[in-house]
Design an enzyme around this catalytic site. Structure first.
Site, short mmCIF file in Angstrom:
data_model
loop_
_atom_site.label_atom_id
_atom_site.label_comp_id
_atom_site.label_asym_id
_atom_site.label_seq_id
_atom_site.Cartn_x
_atom_site.Cartn_y
_atom_site.Cartn_z
N ARG A 90 0.81 -1.21 0.00
CA ARG A 90 0.00 0.00 0.00
C ARG A 90 0.83 1.25 0.00
O ARG A 90 0.44 2.27 -0.53
CB ARG A 90 -0.90 0.03 1.24
CG ARG A 90 -2.14 -0.79 1.14
CD ARG A 90 -2.73 -1.05 2.48
NE ARG A 90 -1.78 -1.77 3.31
CZ ARG A 90 -2.04 -2.27 4.51
NH1 ARG A 90 -3.23 -2.08 5.03
NH2 ARG A 90 -1.13 -2.93 5.16
N SER A 127 -6.97 -3.71 7.94
CA SER A 127 -7.75 -4.45 8.93
C SER A 127 -7.86 -3.64 10.22
O SER A 127 -8.90 -3.65 10.88
CB SER A 127 -7.10 -5.80 9.23
OG SER A 127 -7.11 -6.61 8.09
#
Ligand code: ADP
Length: 149
Positions: A90, A127
């Site tokens: 990311r 998450s």
């Protein structure tokens, strides 16, 4: 047979993870999603819950298997006869971490790491942020993939 492990905590499995799996499928014959059990990390879902949720997502995809593991990813790779480890990137922060782990896994077990960049629309999804939203009662259906009947 080209097998990749996709290891992670998946607490919970997000649309960002699902995107990496979808884009990894054309690259490999099989993907084994490895749910890492880390007793030192406080988790929201038990490993069994995480495995069951992910398995439900892919019950129509015979090329995907979901397992829990509590040893090293390289040992899981050897057990599954996987030559590759699939991971997502990311940010620069992910990069530094992934580079070191990839080098170690290559050295320990001759396993090659394949990194896929996140799709821009998922770059901000993690998450940990999803867990925070759940903790405060927010709807996370945009961030957590839902099994198809
Ligand atoms: P870990 O605790 O091993 O980092 P995670 O469950 O957080 O496990 O992530 C598993 C893999 O999925 C990692 O390679 C991570 O970089 C990648 N990943 C997580 N979120 C995203 C996202 N939104 N887009 C792309 N890759 C992601």
């Amino acid at each position: 047979m080209k097998t990749a492990i996709f290891p992670g905590s998946f607490d919970p499995f997000t649309v960002g993870h699902a995107s990496i799996v979808a884009r990894g499928l054309p690259l490999f014959d099989r993907i084994v999603i490895g749910v890492g059990i880390n007793d030192n990390k406080r988790s929201l879902y038990t490993p069994e819950q995480r495995v069951a949720r992910i398995a439900a997502l892919y019950h129509n995809e015979p090329r995907i298997r979901v397992v829990a593991y509590n040893d090293l990813t390289i040992d899981l790779a050897h057990r599954e006869q996987a030559g590759f480890i699939l991971r997502g990137l990311r940010s620069v922060k992910d990069f530094e971490y992934e580079r070191d782990i990839a080098a170690m896994n290559s050295r320990l077990g001759g396993v090659e790491t394949v990194l896929l960049f996140t799709e821009a629309q998922y770059a901000h999804i993690s998450s940990s942020v999803v867990r925070e939203l759940i903790a405060f009662g927010k709807d996370v259906s945009d961030f957590v993939p839902q099994p198809q009947p």
